[in-house]
Design a protein around this motif. Structure first.
Motif, PDB file in Angstrom:
ATOM      1  N   GLU A   1       0.847  -1.185   0.000  1.00 49.25           N
ATOM      2  CA  GLU A   1       0.000   0.000   0.000  1.00 49.25           C
ATOM      3  C   GLU A   1       0.886   1.239   0.000  1.00 49.25           C
ATOM      4  O   GLU A   1       1.816   1.346   0.791  1.00 49.25           O
TER       5      GLU A   1
ATOM      6  N   ASN B   1      -3.604 -12.268  -4.241  1.00 44.07           N
ATOM      7  CA  ASN B   1      -4.213 -13.120  -3.214  1.00 44.07           C
ATOM      8  C   ASN B   1      -5.683 -12.797  -3.025  1.00 44.07           C
ATOM      9  O   ASN B   1      -6.317 -13.272  -2.095  1.00 44.07           O
ATOM     10  N   ARG B   2      -6.236 -11.925  -3.860  1.00 43.18           N
ATOM     11  CA  ARG B   2      -7.645 -11.537  -3.785  1.00 43.18           C
ATOM     12  C   ARG B   2      -8.000 -10.867  -2.459  1.00 43.18           C
ATOM     13  O   ARG B   2      -9.071 -11.115  -1.908  1.00 43.18           O
ATOM     14  N   THR B   3      -7.135 -10.027  -1.886  1.00 40.57           N
ATOM     15  CA  THR B   3      -7.599  -9.254  -0.740  1.00 40.57           C
ATOM     16  C   THR B   3      -8.475  -8.120  -1.232  1.00 40.57           C
ATOM     17  O   THR B   3      -9.146  -7.458  -0.456  1.00 40.57           O
ATOM     18  N   ARG B   4      -8.440  -7.846  -2.525  1.00 45.46           N
ATOM     19  CA  ARG B   4      -9.479  -7.027  -3.143  1.00 45.46           C
ATOM     20  C   ARG B   4      -9.533  -7.431  -4.603  1.00 45.46           C
ATOM     21  O   ARG B   4      -8.632  -8.080  -5.120  1.00 45.46           O
ATOM     22  N   GLU B   5     -10.612  -7.040  -5.274  1.00 43.92           N
ATOM     23  CA  GLU B   5     -10.795  -7.436  -6.659  1.00 43.92           C
ATOM     24  C   GLU B   5      -9.972  -6.507  -7.554  1.00 43.92           C
ATOM     25  O   GLU B   5     -10.026  -5.292  -7.403  1.00 43.92           O
TER      26      GLU B   5
ATOM     27  N   LEU C   1     -11.888 -24.631   8.251  1.00 44.67           N
ATOM     28  CA  LEU C   1     -10.820 -23.832   8.841  1.00 44.67           C
ATOM     29  C   LEU C   1     -10.816 -22.423   8.261  1.00 44.67           C
ATOM     30  O   LEU C   1     -11.270 -22.219   7.146  1.00 44.67           O
ATOM     31  N   PHE C   2     -10.278 -21.484   9.030  1.00 45.21           N
ATOM     32  CA  PHE C   2     -10.205 -20.103   8.540  1.00 45.21           C
ATOM     33  C   PHE C   2      -9.194 -20.014   7.414  1.00 45.21           C
ATOM     34  O   PHE C   2      -9.430 -19.369   6.410  1.00 45.21           O
TER      35      PHE C   2
ATOM     36  N   ASP D   1      -7.449 -20.130  16.366  1.00 47.57           N
ATOM     37  CA  ASP D   1      -8.723 -20.872  16.478  1.00 47.57           C
ATOM     38  C   ASP D   1      -8.684 -22.144  15.634  1.00 47.57           C
ATOM     39  O   ASP D   1      -9.302 -23.130  15.977  1.00 47.57           O
TER      40      ASP D   1
ATOM     41  N   HIS E   1     -19.755 -16.315  10.341  1.00 50.88           N
ATOM     42  CA  HIS E   1     -18.688 -17.273  10.093  1.00 50.88           C
ATOM     43  C   HIS E   1     -18.378 -17.341   8.599  1.00 50.88           C
ATOM     44  O   HIS E   1     -17.231 -17.285   8.184  1.00 50.88           O
TER      45      HIS E   1
ATOM     46  N   ASN F   1     -16.588 -14.179   7.548  1.00 46.77           N
ATOM     47  CA  ASN F   1     -15.192 -14.162   7.972  1.00 46.77           C
ATOM     48  C   ASN F   1     -14.339 -15.083   7.112  1.00 46.77           C
ATOM     49  O   ASN F   1     -13.217 -14.761   6.762  1.00 46.77           O
ATOM     50  N   LYS F   2     -14.914 -16.221   6.797  1.00 48.81           N
ATOM     51  CA  LYS F   2     -14.115 -17.215   6.085  1.00 48.81           C
ATOM     52  C   LYS F   2     -13.981 -16.855   4.604  1.00 48.81           C
ATOM     53  O   LYS F   2     -12.895 -16.921   4.050  1.00 48.81           O
TER      54      LYS F   2
ATOM     55  N   SER G   1     -13.939 -11.845   4.373  1.00 49.42           N
ATOM     56  CA  SER G   1     -13.242 -10.825   5.159  1.00 49.42           C
ATOM     57  C   SER G   1     -11.886 -10.496   4.555  1.00 49.42           C
ATOM     58  O   SER G   1     -11.498  -9.337   4.475  1.00 49.42           O
ATOM     59  N   ARG G   2     -11.184 -11.510   4.079  1.00 46.03           N
ATOM     60  CA  ARG G   2      -9.851 -11.237   3.549  1.00 46.03           C
ATOM     61  C   ARG G   2      -9.924 -10.481   2.233  1.00 46.03           C
ATOM     62  O   ARG G   2      -8.977  -9.857   1.812  1.00 46.03           O
ATOM     63  N   ARG G   3     -11.071 -10.559   1.568  1.00 47.53           N
ATOM     64  CA  ARG G   3     -11.152  -9.924   0.250  1.00 47.53           C
ATOM     65  C   ARG G   3     -11.682  -8.503   0.321  1.00 47.53           C
ATOM     66  O   ARG G   3     -11.411  -7.705  -0.568  1.00 47.53           O
TER      67      ARG G   3
ATOM     68  N   GLN H   1      -7.249  -2.544   3.666  1.00 42.23           N
ATOM     69  CA  GLN H   1      -7.184  -1.092   3.525  1.00 42.23           C
ATOM     70  C   GLN H   1      -8.092  -0.331   4.478  1.00 42.23           C
ATOM     71  O   GLN H   1      -8.733   0.634   4.108  1.00 42.23           O
TER      72      GLN H   1
ATOM     73  N   ARG I   1     -13.493 -12.102  15.822  1.00 43.13           N
ATOM     74  CA  ARG I   1     -12.666 -12.147  14.612  1.00 43.13           C
ATOM     75  C   ARG I   1     -12.983 -10.969  13.698  1.00 43.13           C
ATOM     76  O   ARG I   1     -12.098 -10.304  13.176  1.00 43.13           O
TER      77      ARG I   1
ATOM     78  N   ARG J   1     -11.540  -7.825  14.976  1.00 40.53           N
ATOM     79  CA  ARG J   1     -10.094  -7.762  14.821  1.00 40.53           C
ATOM     80  C   ARG J   1      -9.689  -7.481  13.384  1.00 40.53           C
ATOM     81  O   ARG J   1      -8.594  -7.002  13.133  1.00 40.53           O
TER      82      ARG J   1
END
Lengths: 307, 448
Positions: free
Chosen positions: A73, A182-186, A239-240, A280, B301, B304-305, B308-310, B314, B339, B342
């Motif tokens: 960023e 990693n697709r944290t945004r499109e 899993l997360f 977790d 859930h 989040n799964k 959330s990461r997408r 920012q 979660r 956070r």
């Protein structure tokens, strides 16, 4: 000496294999197309499935230079494209003053010449190279700001960069561009439109076992089988963050270091931190759940051995 | 690297290949993929390069050139199977162009999730679905009437008042929430020297003197993510909240909206339609669980799964719109709320239940969630919506501190549960935006 580009999909697959990258045929196909069509390759997928590795392998096996631009960023042209050496320029101005040189045009040309230009990755990638056009890896583009994405449009479609003080720099031979996300945004469609798209998925059990045999040959075969089956099962758990191939490799190496010959619940619980990176997720697997999974894995393997 | 020339329509195979790829692209376009003519041209080039020896290569070549997002893959696969099998074209083509190839028998499979959409798209009858335009609103209210309307509960409004409220929502002054980022922009009053511009300027004067140029950090508006409960108990408020989201989506690009009842649906794209009614209809079309029950924990859930990461990168602000009436799975709810809290910059919970003056944070679900939010505010009338805008901007509105509700609930509960009424809005001091100091121990076990 530059190696020749592969001329068929089979050759591309063989090329990957020679460099110890166990890829599937779909990946070889898009890689081949990207090399032949001169299009950037856009790779998306979960973390740790080997996206960055593809660029490294390609550079190594084609004998090209790898230029890596790690996105973050706030990435701007000064750190991605070029920057002027201000201190040097200042010296040049003062020296010309001291020498009594008053010619404006010469001074301007001198100060904004390539001597004072610091080339950053994108500009470096457009420079001619004796070994052939370099491989440009733009890593984790999703971390950069959208403004930077827009800047890339010109670079990726025409392989040229405009520097106002000098003019336009155009690559004689366009670099091989690999973009990962990693697709944290499109990422915007305009950019994707200029690329070939490929989703890098987790490997299946058979391919993952092959990857392990290539990358971690020290691990005993029986352990590898169990370990792969366990990780494959784990990816189906809720899993997360599922473990990637990189984590499987780390785990295999960790277990080999511990002289393990087979999985057991205590060992799994103790080394789970290598595989899972969220508290977790680890908590879910602690205790009896690990035992249950190991039993299932053993039952499956036994069943397969009988069949 | 010689790039093969463009293929003309009469190139390979007497032009049939080009025409079939074009038809295939049109089928995909009808199924919702954005494919331009450039992509079709690319697909043809790629096919020519990949050859026709393997069915998988043909698939991979078309996939690489026509698909842009991972979630389109399922539609693509369906279309690929349906289109090329129906025409029997691929097998014929492979047989004709490559003697090595062995045509694979088309295996009959169970219909996949994307199948119905694709088959609809492949054989779509042109229906005129456009609804009649809504009648023009003539009722314009005076200022004092608007003031009254601002305090009126959405649930008690008449249809005409709702229409007027929706119009007012569209005119809301939306938050000014720009934050500084690490990029810089030219600014005459900035505090940092911009050496590059300074040197260019000095060159203009022949390098005689250096006049400094300045720059300052750029400002950017962080993303807003709305997660909205659409269960039956909230129905009166959901619709108008969606209008609010639509107004916000229209004004800035980075708003992501999710709806949940028993399952989570992403409606961001639907809300981007220009017309509010069209956008809401599109929202409804993708959602199967309107006005049903709600499962907050499992929905969060999923968020989040999967998301959330997408969408929470920012420095995103999350607006959670729900009444928090969850009875089961409070442990899971607590975990997911923690979660969520956070992973975002700020978590604002808007709850229409705060319309009741006697509201108390007594229900287990509400107390569980309160421990993990930064702001807790009402959303039942226009005024509360305006307050939300202020809160999204630079700070705190009044009475939004979630700790206060928890403290009061704790103090009251053992003596007379629900005896002393509590003002929904009181002037508790300014809230500085962080309750992360709050230990989990401040909340008694939800089951007690």
């Amino acid at each position: 000496m530059s190696h020749l580009l592969p001329t068929s999909i089979d050759e591309t697959l063989a090329l990957l294999q020679r460099a110890d990258y166990v890829g599937d045929r779909a990946l070889a196909t898009v890689l081949f197309l990207s090399l032949r069509m001169g299009r950037p390759l856009f790779l998306e997928g979960e973390a740790g499935v080997g996206k960055t590795e593809i660029a490294k392998v390609l550079a190594k096996s084609l004998g090209r230079r790898l230029i890596r631009l790690q996105c973050y960023e706030g990435l701007d042209t000064a750190s991605a494209v070029y920057e002027w050496n201000y201190a040097g320029q200042m010296m040049a101005i003062r020296l010309s003053e001291a020498a009594g040189d008053k010619d404006r045009v010469t001074l301007q040309e001198d100060v904004f010449s390539e001597r004072y230009l610091i080339k950053r990755p994108l500009l470096q990638a457009l420079q001619p190279d004796a070994a052939g056009a370099p491989i440009l890896l733009i890593d984790e583009l999703d971390r950069a700001d959208e403004a930077f994405e827009a800047y890339l449009l010109e670079v990726l479609s025409d392989f040229q960069i405009t520097i106002p003080e000098i003019g336009t720099v155009k690559a004689a031979e366009p670099p091989v561009v690999i973009i990962t996300s990693n697709r944290t945004r499109e990422i915007h469609d305009a950019l994707k439109r200029r690329c070939l798209y490929h989703w890098v998925d987790y490997p299946d059990a058979e391919r993952e076992a092959r990857i392990l045999s290539v990358k971690a040959p020290a691990a005993p075969a029986a352990l590898t089988r169990e370990l792969v089956a366990f990780v494959q099962k784990l990816r189906k758990e809720d899993l997360f963050k599922s473990p990637g191939v990189a984590e499987t490799l780390d785990w295999a190496m960790a277990l080999t270091e511990l002289d393990a010959v087979a999985l057991d619940p205590d060992l799994v619980t103790d080394t789970l931190g290598v595989l899972l990176k969220y508290q977790d997720d680890i908590a879910k697997l602690q205790g009896s759940r690990a035992q249950v999974l190991i039993d299932e894995v053993r039952a499956d393997l036994a069943h397969r051995a009988v069949a | 690297m010689g790039e093969p020339g463009p293929i003309s329509a009469t190139g390979l195979d007497g032009g049939k290949l080009a025409i079939n790829v074009m038809h295939f692209a049109r089928a995909l376009r009808a199924a919702g993929l954005a494919i331009g003519p450039g992509a079709v041209q690319d697909a043809l080039t790629a096919l020519q390069l990949a050859g026709f020896e393997h069915r998988d290569d043909v698939r991979a070549a078309l996939h690489a050139t026509l698909v842009r997002r991972h979630d389109q893959t399922i539609l693509f696969d369906q279309a690929f199977d349906a289109f090329w099998r129906r025409r029997g074209y691929l097998d014929k083509l492979m047989a004709a162009l490559s003697p090595l190839a062995q045509p694979e028998a088309g295996k009959q499979k169970k219909p996949d999730p994307g199948a119905s959409r694709v088959s609809e798209a492949l054989a779509r009858s042109r229906r005129d679905e456009r609804p009649a335009p809504p009648p023009e609103l003539s009722a314009r209210l005076t200022v004092s009437a608007q003031e009254k309307l601002a305090r009126k509960d959405f649930a008690q409004m008449t249809a005409a008042e709702i229409a007027e409220a929706i119009r007012l929502v569209a005119q809301l002054r939306l938050p000014r929430d720009a934050v500084k980022v690490r990029r810089h922009t030219a600014d005459a009053r900035g505090s940092r020297v911009d050496p590059r511009r300074a040197f260019r300027r000095s060159m203009r004067a022949g390098g005689a003197g250096i006049e400094l140029a300045y720059r300052s950090p750029e400002e950017k508006r962080p993303p807003i993510v709305a997660i909205c409960d659409i269960s039956g108990s909230m129905a009166d408020y959901t619709r108008i909240f969606l209008h609010f989201l639509h107004a916000m989506t229209a004004e800035r690009r980075n708003v992501h909206s999710f709806l949940f009842g028993t399952r989570l649906t992403n409606v961001t794209r639907a809300l981007r339609a220009k017309d509010a009614d069209e956008a809401l209809t599109a929202c409804g079309a993708g959602v199967l669980d309107w006005a049903g029950g709600t499962r907050i924990g499992p929905s969060l859930h999923r968020f989040n799964k999967d998301w959330s990461r997408r969408v929470l990168g920012q420095g995103a602000t999350v607006i959670l719109f729900t009444d928090g009436l969850e009875r089961e799975g409070l442990a899971e709810l607590a975990q997911e709320m923690e979660r969520l809290h956070r992973s975002c910059r700020r978590l604002i919970w808007v709850n229409p239940l705060l319309r009741f003056a006697a509201f108390e944070a007594k229900a287990g679900g509400i107390r569980t969630m309160l421990a993990h939010v930064d702001d807790f505010r009402p959303i039942h009338d226009l005024r509360s919506m305006r307050d939300l805008c202020t809160a999204l901007g630079n700070g705190a509105g009044r009475g939004a501190n979630p700790r206060r509700w928890l403290r009061i609930a704790e103090a009251e509960r053992p003596i007379h549960p629900g005896q002393r009424p509590l003002q929904a809005r009181s002037s508790a001091g300014d809230f500085t935006g962080s309750n992360r100091m709050l230990s989990a121990g401040a909340v008694t076990s939800p089951q007690s």
